[in-house]
Design a protein around this motif. Structure first.
Motif, short mmCIF file in Angstrom:
data_model
loop_
_atom_site.label_atom_id
_atom_site.label_comp_id
_atom_site.label_asym_id
_atom_site.label_seq_id
_atom_site.Cartn_x
_atom_site.Cartn_y
_atom_site.Cartn_z
N ALA A 133 -33.63 -65.67 -28.99
CA ALA A 133 -33.61 -65.41 -30.42
C ALA A 133 -34.12 -66.64 -31.18
O ALA A 133 -34.90 -66.50 -32.14
N TYR A 134 -33.71 -67.82 -30.77
CA TYR A 134 -34.19 -69.05 -31.42
C TYR A 134 -35.69 -69.18 -31.26
O TYR A 134 -36.41 -69.54 -32.20
N VAL A 135 -36.18 -68.91 -30.05
CA VAL A 135 -37.61 -69.03 -29.79
C VAL A 135 -38.39 -68.06 -30.67
O VAL A 135 -39.42 -68.42 -31.25
N HIS A 136 -37.91 -66.82 -30.80
CA HIS A 136 -38.63 -65.83 -31.60
C HIS A 136 -38.68 -66.24 -33.07
O HIS A 136 -39.68 -65.96 -33.75
N LEU A 137 -37.63 -66.88 -33.56
CA LEU A 137 -37.60 -67.31 -34.95
C LEU A 137 -38.30 -68.66 -35.17
O LEU A 137 -38.36 -69.15 -36.28
N GLY A 138 -38.83 -69.23 -34.07
CA GLY A 138 -39.54 -70.50 -34.19
C GLY A 138 -38.64 -71.69 -34.42
O GLY A 138 -39.05 -72.69 -35.01
N LEU A 139 -37.39 -71.60 -33.91
CA LEU A 139 -36.42 -72.68 -34.08
C LEU A 139 -36.14 -73.34 -32.74
O LEU A 139 -36.24 -72.70 -31.68
N PRO A 140 -35.78 -74.61 -32.75
CA PRO A 140 -35.44 -75.28 -31.50
C PRO A 140 -34.15 -74.71 -30.90
O PRO A 140 -33.20 -74.40 -31.64
N VAL A 141 -34.14 -74.57 -29.60
CA VAL A 141 -32.95 -74.05 -28.91
C VAL A 141 -31.90 -75.15 -28.84
O VAL A 141 -32.20 -76.26 -28.42
N PRO A 142 -30.66 -74.88 -29.26
CA PRO A 142 -29.61 -75.90 -29.20
C PRO A 142 -29.44 -76.46 -27.79
O PRO A 142 -29.62 -75.75 -26.79
N ALA A 143 -29.08 -77.72 -27.72
CA ALA A 143 -28.98 -78.40 -26.43
C ALA A 143 -27.94 -77.73 -25.52
O ALA A 143 -28.13 -77.69 -24.30
N ASP A 144 -26.87 -77.20 -26.09
CA ASP A 144 -25.84 -76.60 -25.25
C ASP A 144 -26.24 -75.24 -24.68
O ASP A 144 -25.52 -74.65 -23.89
N MET A 145 -27.43 -74.72 -25.09
CA MET A 145 -27.91 -73.45 -24.54
C MET A 145 -28.95 -73.65 -23.44
O MET A 145 -29.30 -72.70 -22.75
N THR A 146 -29.48 -74.87 -23.35
CA THR A 146 -30.54 -75.09 -22.36
C THR A 146 -29.97 -75.45 -21.01
O THR A 146 -28.82 -75.83 -20.89
N VAL A 148 -28.30 -66.81 -36.46
CA VAL A 148 -28.78 -68.10 -35.97
C VAL A 148 -28.60 -69.21 -37.00
O VAL A 148 -28.08 -70.29 -36.70
N ARG A 149 -29.03 -68.96 -38.24
CA ARG A 149 -29.02 -70.03 -39.25
C ARG A 149 -27.65 -70.16 -39.93
O ARG A 149 -27.15 -71.27 -40.09
N ARG A 150 -27.09 -69.04 -40.35
CA ARG A 150 -25.84 -69.09 -41.12
C ARG A 150 -24.63 -69.40 -40.23
O ARG A 150 -23.73 -70.16 -40.62
N PHE A 151 -24.62 -68.81 -39.04
CA PHE A 151 -23.45 -68.95 -38.18
C PHE A 151 -23.74 -69.76 -36.91
O PHE A 151 -22.97 -69.71 -35.97
N ARG A 152 -24.88 -70.44 -36.91
CA ARG A 152 -25.24 -71.35 -35.82
C ARG A 152 -25.16 -70.69 -34.44
O ARG A 152 -24.69 -71.28 -33.47
N GLY A 153 -25.59 -69.45 -34.39
CA GLY A 153 -25.65 -68.74 -33.11
C GLY A 153 -24.39 -68.01 -32.73
O GLY A 153 -24.32 -67.37 -31.69
N GLY A 154 -23.32 -68.09 -33.57
CA GLY A 154 -22.08 -67.38 -33.31
C GLY A 154 -21.15 -68.11 -32.37
O GLY A 154 -21.40 -69.29 -32.03
N PRO A 155 -20.04 -67.47 -31.99
CA PRO A 155 -19.75 -66.04 -32.21
C PRO A 155 -19.32 -65.74 -33.64
O PRO A 155 -18.70 -66.56 -34.30
#
Length: 336
Positions: free
Chosen positions: A323-336, A272-279
């Motif tokens: 995964a973002y929600v579990h880590l307490g991070l905002p969900v990227p706009a392109d995933m919502t 999530v943090r290093r690779f910005r959600g992948g791939p």
């Protein structure tokens, strides 16, 4: 000069407890209702006909009870049990020595059977079908094959990767069962039984807390229960366990509220943090967290995929909004 104190051997009582945690019969075995019913029919039919049961293949993720079921097959068949493993059988001669020493009706359990040597697998085909093996004597043009008759036996094979078994071997099993992950309510029953054996008192809330963190796996549930027992003993609570104590014990061992451990969170955090959600590729992800790719693929990935925190794509691994929600991070706009 100080005396050197040797570590004590494991206490006989602890060994007895270890054995008592394993169910002894199909009626004691919790979960896997369909597999239990199929096995019961198989064993009952063999008992009525006074013959050895058909060969049995048990597949599924680690920790779901494959070894325990093999022990139960021997117990309910009233036959002795011989245990081995695929990695220990690396030559045809290893298997020949094992098979030739079996007594009539004995149950042979081979764990991780997909890791046997290919030459041993080919010898096993004939042994399973005709209770016979061919021993090669000599070399070159003068080599001869000597048939060796075997006592009838029941093979119980266990594998975490049934797809790696060659079809000729898989087809020789009379019954193949796939074990599924446990539901929380089933795990609570496992924990209740194990808690009685370990001599600790748990209420419904405490059992539920442990079950929720056990990843659908009885082996993990029993391991976490032991850590709760240790925490209770060290902190002087005796048999009485509080919900706060359960949470404190599991948090101490880095097991979070849904069962993620340190490595799970490291992989998820890197993705999530290093690779910005992948791939991102598996090998790159493994190097980032300092683990072998095989470990990430076989230990971490299955659970993250199963709970919907990670996805596999042709381009690599990707994180999901959950995964973002579990880590307490905002969900990227392109995933919502």
């Amino acid at each position: 000069m100080s005396d050197v104190v040797s570590p004590r051997p494991q206490d006989d009582t602890e060994l007895a407890v270890e054995g008592a945690l394993r169910p002894q019969s199909l009626t004691e075995f919790v979960g896997q209702h369909k597999v239990r019913g199929q096995l019961q029919l198989l064993l009952d039919a063999a008992r009525i006909q006074q013959r050895s049961s058909d060969h049995i293949l048990l597949s599924g993720p680690p920790g779901l009870g494959k070894t325990t079921l093999a022990m139960i097959v021997a117990y309910e068949s009233e036959r002795p049990l011989r245990m081995s493993s695929g990695p220990a059988i690396q030559h045809a001669g290893d298997l020949a020595a094992l098979l030739s020493s079996l007594t009539p009706g004995e149950v042979l359990f081979i764990d991780e059977i997909h890791r046997m040597a290919r030459s041993a697998e080919e010898m096993l085909y004939l042994a399973m079908e005709d209770f016979r093996i061919d021993i090669m004597v000599g070399k070159g043009a003068g080599a001869t094959s000597i048939p060796l008759e075997l006592a009838p036996f029941t093979l119980v094979g266990a594998t975490t990767r049934s797809g790696l078994l060659p079809s000729p071997l898989r087809d020789r099993f009379g019954f193949t069962a796939h074990l599924e992950y446990y539901e929380p309510s089933e795990l609570e029953s496992v924990i209740e039984r194990s808690a009685l054996v370990l001599g600790i008192d748990l209420d419904d809330t405490q059992r539920s807390e442990i079950a929720r963190r056990s990843r659908g796996t009885p082996r993990i549930a029993n391991r976490l229960l032991r850590r709760v027992r240790d925490w209770t003993l060290v902190h002087g609570a005796g048999r009485e366990v509080s919900l706060a104590g359960v949470q404190a014990a599991l948090n101490l061992y880095d097991v979070d509220a849904i069962g993620l451990d340190r490595l799970d969170r490291a992989v998820l955090d890197a993705l999530v943090r290093r690779f910005r959600g992948g791939p991102v590729g598996l090998s790159t992800l493994a190097v980032t967290v300092g683990e072998e790719a095989d470990t990430v693929e076989s230990v971490v990935e299955p659970y993250l995929v199963r709970i919907g925190f990670m996805g596999r794509t042709p381009r690599g691994r990707v994180a999901t909004p959950e995964a973002y929600v579990h880590l307490g991070l905002p969900v990227p706009a392109d995933m919502t």
